[in-house]
Design a protein around this motif. Structure first.
Motif, short mmCIF file in Angstrom:
data_model
loop_
_atom_site.label_atom_id
_atom_site.label_comp_id
_atom_site.label_asym_id
_atom_site.label_seq_id
_atom_site.Cartn_x
_atom_site.Cartn_y
_atom_site.Cartn_z
N GLN A 188 103.79 30.24 68.69
CA GLN A 188 103.91 31.38 67.78
C GLN A 188 103.25 32.63 68.39
OE1 GLN A 188 102.13 30.87 63.91
NE2 GLN A 188 103.31 32.51 63.02
N GLU A 189 102.10 32.44 69.01
CA GLU A 189 101.41 33.56 69.66
C GLU A 189 102.25 34.14 70.78
OE1 GLU A 189 97.59 32.64 71.14
OE2 GLU A 189 96.63 32.55 69.17
N LEU A 190 102.79 33.28 71.62
CA LEU A 190 103.62 33.75 72.73
C LEU A 190 104.83 34.51 72.21
CD1 LEU A 190 103.55 30.60 75.07
CD2 LEU A 190 102.61 32.85 75.61
N HIS A 191 105.46 33.97 71.17
CA HIS A 191 106.62 34.62 70.58
C HIS A 191 106.25 36.01 70.04
CE1 HIS A 191 109.56 35.52 67.37
NE2 HIS A 191 110.43 34.89 68.16
N GLN A 192 105.16 36.08 69.31
CA GLN A 192 104.74 37.36 68.74
C GLN A 192 104.38 38.37 69.83
OE1 GLN A 192 101.54 36.09 66.17
NE2 GLN A 192 102.91 35.72 64.43
N ASP A 193 103.68 37.91 70.86
CA ASP A 193 103.29 38.83 71.93
C ASP A 193 104.50 39.34 72.69
OD1 ASP A 193 100.71 38.41 71.20
OD2 ASP A 193 100.15 37.20 72.94
#
Length: 237
Positions: A188-193
């Motif tokens: 989720q973090e990678l997607h958001q970033d």
């Protein structure tokens, strides 16, 4: 006398030249002492001080037998003279293990194991893979790389950040078996970033916006495997 072989030497392990120079200096030895030790104790009559110096400067890479002898003369392990191992063969050398020992431990015949080292393609089963990880003391990132699944992981991660990350939790988890909650948080973090970076690039406006967005996206996706492992490692369990 055999002349030094030119760089690069594809059959040689990744040599850590600064480490070799540092260890030699700490022992109070000169290149001539190292060369003499390799000639006298390891039967390498062609080794000269100039060749030792070339190794330490990184202009020539020692072969496997030369690396073993050099480690013996410097009273260190071969692993201390190797850069970060990447391949199955490099990890074995870093652990100072003979191929026969690894093959026997993981339950493969020597010929099959050597073919895997040479091709860089892991063909063992799950039990053999677990035994391999244990005998070579592989971290999870190294295990994924050694068993030839890093490219597959990279493809899944790129798809996860560019589409719906939720759909890739299970496929990524099969390659990188980490706790599901931690995996979900990192994806989720990678997607958001990634999405945030793309939006920010496009919001600059002007004719350069699309180009900047494309460059930023390529850079992010190009290092996504390293970024993934870094976030997994530093995530609080």
């Amino acid at each position: 006398m055999r002349p030094p072989s030119p760089q690069p030497n594809p059959s040689a392990p990744p040599f850590n030249a600064p480490a070799a120079r540092r260890i030699r200096a700490a022992l109070g030895m000169g290149p001539e002492h190292v060369a003499y030790g390799m000639r006298a104790s390891y039967g390498l009559p062609y080794v000269t001080p100039d060749l030792v110096t070339a190794w330490e400067r990184g202009t020539v890479t020692p072969s496997n037998p030369e690396l073993t002898a050099l480690a013996g003369v410097l009273w260190c392990s071969a692993g201390e003279l190797i850069g970060r191992p990447r391949t199955l063969r490099e990890h074995r050398i870093a652990r100072a293990l003979a191929p026969e020992d690894v093959a026997r431990t993981i339950g493969l015949d020597l010929r099959s194991y050597l073919r895997m080292e040479e091709s860089g393609t892991w063909r063992g089963n799950d039990r053999q893979a677990a035994a391999l990880a244990e005998i070579l003391d592989l971290s999870l990132p190294d295990f994924v790389a050694v068993t030839g699944r890093e490219d597959q992981l990279a493809e899944l991660l790129r798809s996860a950040v560019t589409t719906r990350w939720q759909a890739y939790v299970r496929p990524v988890g099969k390659i990188a078996p980490v706790p599901r909650e931690r995996l979900e948080e990192v994806l989720q973090e990678l997607h958001q970033d990634y999405q945030g970076q793309m939006v920010a690039s496009l919001s600059w406006g002007g004719n350069s916006a699309a180009s900047a967005s494309s460059d930023a996206g390529r850079e992010f996706l190009g290092q996504i495997v390293e970024d993934f492992w870094d976030r997994i490692e530093h995530r609080t369990p």
